[in-house]
Every structure is written in structure tokens, then in C-alpha cells.
Design a protein around this motif. Structure first.
Motif, short mmCIF file in Angstrom:
data_model
loop_
_atom_site.label_atom_id
_atom_site.label_comp_id
_atom_site.label_asym_id
_atom_site.label_seq_id
_atom_site.Cartn_x
_atom_site.Cartn_y
_atom_site.Cartn_z
N LYS A 297 -3.35 -0.61 11.94
CA LYS A 297 -2.36 -1.52 12.02
C LYS A 297 -2.10 -2.02 10.46
CE LYS A 297 -2.98 -2.82 16.75
NZ LYS A 297 -1.91 -2.43 17.21
N ILE A 298 -2.00 -1.01 9.57
CA ILE A 298 -1.96 -1.40 8.26
C ILE A 298 -0.50 -1.14 7.81
CG2 ILE A 298 -2.73 -1.00 5.68
CD1 ILE A 298 -5.60 -0.20 7.05
N ASN A 299 0.09 -1.73 7.11
CA ASN A 299 1.55 -1.59 6.56
C ASN A 299 1.36 -0.70 5.37
OD1 ASN A 299 2.92 -3.01 8.69
ND2 ASN A 299 2.71 -4.91 7.46
N TYR A 300 2.13 0.23 5.21
CA TYR A 300 2.20 1.20 4.31
C TYR A 300 3.42 1.75 3.74
CZ TYR A 300 2.27 5.14 7.28
OH TYR A 300 2.95 6.19 8.21
N PHE B 281 -4.02 16.46 6.00
CA PHE B 281 -4.84 15.60 5.44
C PHE B 281 -3.93 14.25 5.25
CE2 PHE B 281 -6.44 19.59 3.71
CZ PHE B 281 -7.61 19.65 4.39
N VAL B 282 -2.82 14.40 5.13
CA VAL B 282 -1.90 13.28 5.05
C VAL B 282 -1.72 12.67 6.16
CG1 VAL B 282 0.50 12.59 4.38
CG2 VAL B 282 -0.71 14.13 2.81
N ARG B 283 -1.38 13.53 7.39
CA ARG B 283 -1.43 12.94 8.78
C ARG B 283 -2.71 12.27 9.23
NH1 ARG B 283 -0.82 17.54 11.37
NH2 ARG B 283 1.26 17.84 11.11
N LYS B 284 -3.82 12.99 8.77
CA LYS B 284 -5.02 12.08 8.96
C LYS B 284 -5.15 10.59 8.56
CE LYS B 284 -9.24 13.08 7.21
NZ LYS B 284 -10.29 13.58 6.51
N VAL B 285 -4.59 10.35 7.38
CA VAL B 285 -4.40 9.13 6.90
C VAL B 285 -3.48 8.29 7.45
CG1 VAL B 285 -4.10 7.87 4.63
CG2 VAL B 285 -5.34 9.86 4.73
N PRO C 269 -3.76 13.88 0.01
CA PRO C 269 -3.16 12.62 -0.18
C PRO C 269 -3.59 11.76 -1.25
CG PRO C 269 -4.54 12.21 1.68
CD PRO C 269 -4.49 13.71 1.35
N VAL C 270 -2.97 10.85 -1.80
CA VAL C 270 -3.56 9.75 -2.82
C VAL C 270 -3.11 8.22 -2.19
CG1 VAL C 270 -3.62 8.88 -4.81
CG2 VAL C 270 -3.55 11.17 -4.67
N LEU C 271 -3.87 7.44 -2.03
CA LEU C 271 -3.59 6.00 -1.65
C LEU C 271 -3.80 5.12 -2.81
CD1 LEU C 271 -3.26 4.54 1.26
CD2 LEU C 271 -5.63 3.72 1.10
N VAL C 272 -2.85 4.46 -2.95
CA VAL C 272 -2.84 3.15 -3.78
C VAL C 272 -2.65 1.93 -3.20
CG1 VAL C 272 -1.60 2.01 -5.76
CG2 VAL C 272 -1.68 4.54 -5.52
N ASP C 273 -3.84 1.04 -3.33
CA ASP C 273 -4.01 -0.16 -2.57
C ASP C 273 -4.17 -1.25 -3.78
OD1 ASP C 273 -4.22 -2.50 -0.95
OD2 ASP C 273 -6.19 -1.76 -0.41
N GLY C 274 -2.90 -1.80 -3.87
CA GLY C 274 -3.17 -2.72 -5.32
C GLY C 274 -3.58 -2.16 -6.60
N ASP C 275 -4.60 -2.26 -7.12
CA ASP C 275 -4.92 -1.89 -8.42
C ASP C 275 -5.89 -0.79 -8.18
OD1 ASP C 275 -7.09 -3.20 -7.62
OD2 ASP C 275 -7.57 -4.22 -9.65
N MET D 234 0.85 -1.27 -0.03
CA MET D 234 0.10 -0.01 -0.13
C MET D 234 0.95 1.20 0.01
SD MET D 234 -3.18 1.09 2.66
CE MET D 234 -3.79 -0.46 2.34
N LEU D 235 0.42 2.28 -1.05
CA LEU D 235 1.33 3.50 -1.02
C LEU D 235 0.75 4.54 -0.50
CD1 LEU D 235 2.92 2.69 -4.50
CD2 LEU D 235 4.02 2.12 -2.21
N LEU D 236 1.16 5.61 -0.07
CA LEU D 236 0.64 6.75 0.40
C LEU D 236 1.36 7.86 -0.01
CD1 LEU D 236 -1.64 8.20 2.08
CD2 LEU D 236 -0.11 8.28 3.99
N TYR D 237 0.89 8.85 -1.05
CA TYR D 237 1.52 9.91 -1.52
C TYR D 237 1.13 11.24 -0.91
CZ TYR D 237 2.53 7.01 -5.71
OH TYR D 237 2.99 6.12 -6.59
N GLY D 238 2.12 11.76 -0.40
CA GLY D 238 2.11 13.02 0.33
C GLY D 238 3.22 13.44 1.36
N VAL D 239 2.96 14.37 2.24
CA VAL D 239 4.12 14.60 3.16
C VAL D 239 3.38 14.72 4.68
CG1 VAL D 239 5.66 16.13 1.68
CG2 VAL D 239 3.78 17.02 2.41
N PRO D 240 4.27 14.36 5.46
CA PRO D 240 3.55 14.37 6.71
C PRO D 240 3.21 15.50 7.51
CG PRO D 240 5.53 13.11 6.93
CD PRO D 240 5.67 13.67 5.64
#
Length: 213
Positions: A23-26, A11-15, A50-56, A1-7
Motif C-alpha cells: 500500500k505504498i503510493n508511487y 522485474f518492474v512488475r515484481k516491484v 527497474p530503479v526506485l527513487v525514494d526521496g534522496d 516515490m518514483l519507479l522507473y521502468g515499464v509494466p
């Protein structure tokens, strides 16, 4: 799982807090809001983090991301109440944090005192900052003072309301703005409880390194 953004983005911090709570690895892919890559449109045509990519699956927008994480991975812990009425209330507070709170704490405060000064080496417009502090922020604090609980959290357990509000107000603290505990004692104590949560402390340690670099 990929998270695009900065801490440092609320909004990124929220994610990030939501991912850790569930407890999700990213993997965090650093993307600076004001320096988005040219091909970022393929991830989000609105060109926002942010943008989240989970698989496809590619998901823009922090609220949609958090809803997805809750529904897909929230078997052990729920970010939102299960009851539809309570969930609607939680979504409202999340929206209020992401819109109105962001409007008064983001561009006229954090952008001026942190982004412009620390990262762009430009002077802050303190006239704009003072107007915001004196005129725009107090009505928002008045509203929240009458709606957050005296103890514990809005829905008893730490969840999306606390993550959303805590993320926005943490950036205000980085901009040297502190809520007057005499005028807004309930809200000030509520935010302090949020920031004492271990996951928020982790985020604050990361932020400290970024702000001191």
C-alpha cells in the motif's frame, strides 16, 4: 516515490505488485529497456530497469528494491518471511526466478514472440523458440514442480516467491506458451492461483492495453 521502468518487464512488475501489496503510493516513470535515455547511468550504471527513487535514495535492481520496501514499509504486511532460514529460502526462489527462469522464458521466448514481433516489427526466430520449449524449459519446470506447494503458497501467504515466479511466467503466457497441466499439474495450478490474485489481475489489465496498442 518514483519507479522507473515499464509494466511489461517482469522485474518492474515484481516491484509494482510489491508496492501495491504494501500500500505504498508511487509514480511510474516510463523507461523502455532498449531505449534508455543517455543520462540513465546516474540512476543505474548497469543501465537496467527497474530503479526506485525514494526521496534522496536511489535503488537499482528489483530484489534490492523489494528488500528495501519490505524492511522500510512492511509493518502491516511482509513480502519476506521474518525467520532468517525461511527468508533465505524465499531469496533463493526469488533469485531462481530472476536468473534461471528468466534465462529460459525471457530472451528466447518473450523477446522473440512479443518484443520482436509486436514492438520491433521483426519476425521471431521460431527455431530458437522451439528449442527453448523442447529442451531448456522442461528441466526448470521439473524443478519447480517438486518445490511449489499443492495448495496455497510457498510460505502460506502470498509473498515475494509468488510475485517473482508469477511475473516471469506471465510473460511466457503473453508469448503464447502454456505449461502442460498434465505433465506439471502442481506448478500449473500454483501459477493459476497467483494470477487470480487481485493485484496480478490489475497488472494483467494494464498489460493487455499495452499489448493491444
Amino acid at each position: 516515490m518514483l519507479l522507473y521502468g515499464v509494466p511489461l518487464s517482469p522485474f518492474v512488475r515484481k516491484v509494482i505488485v510489491s508496492l501495491k501489496l504494501l500500500k505504498i503510493n508511487y509514480e511510474l516513470k516510463p523507461v523502455i529497456p532498449f531505449e534508455l535515455p543517455k543520462d540513465f547511468d546516474r540512476l543505474n550504471p548497469l543501465r537496467k530497469i527497474p530503479v526506485l527513487v525514494d526521496g534522496d535514495l536511489t535503488i537499482p535492481d528489483s530484489t534490492i528494491i523489494c528488500l528495501y520496501l519490505n524492511d522500510q514499509y512492511g509493518q502491516q504486511y511482509e513480502l519476506y518471511p521474518a525467520d532468517p532460514k525461511l527468508k533465505a529460502q524465499a531469496l533463493w526462489f526469488e533469485e531462481y526466478a530472476d536468473s534461471r527462469v528468466m534465462e529460459v522464458l525471457g530472451p528466447p521466448l518473450f523477446l522473440e514472440r512479443v518484443v520482436k514481433q509486436r514492438f520491433k516489427k521483426q519476425p521471431a526466430d521460431e527455431q530458437k523458440v522451439e528449442k527453448t520449449i523442447n529442451q531448456d524449459i522442461p528441466p526448470v519446470l521439473d524443478y519447480l514442480e517438486s518445490h511449489v506447494p499443492v495448495s496455497d503458497y510457498v510460505f502460506d501467504t502470498f509473498g515475494i516467491v509468488e510475485i517473482s515466479l508469477g511475473s516471469q511466467f506471465l510473460n511466457a503466457r503473453y508469448a503464447n506458451y502454456e505449461i502442460d497441466p498434465l505433465r506439471w499439474p502442481i506448478l500449473a495450478a500454483y501459477l493459476e492461483r497467483i494470477w487470480q490474485e487481485p493485484l496480478f489481475k490489475e497488472c494483467m489489465q494494464v498489460d493487455e492495453k499495452l499489448l493491444s496498442s
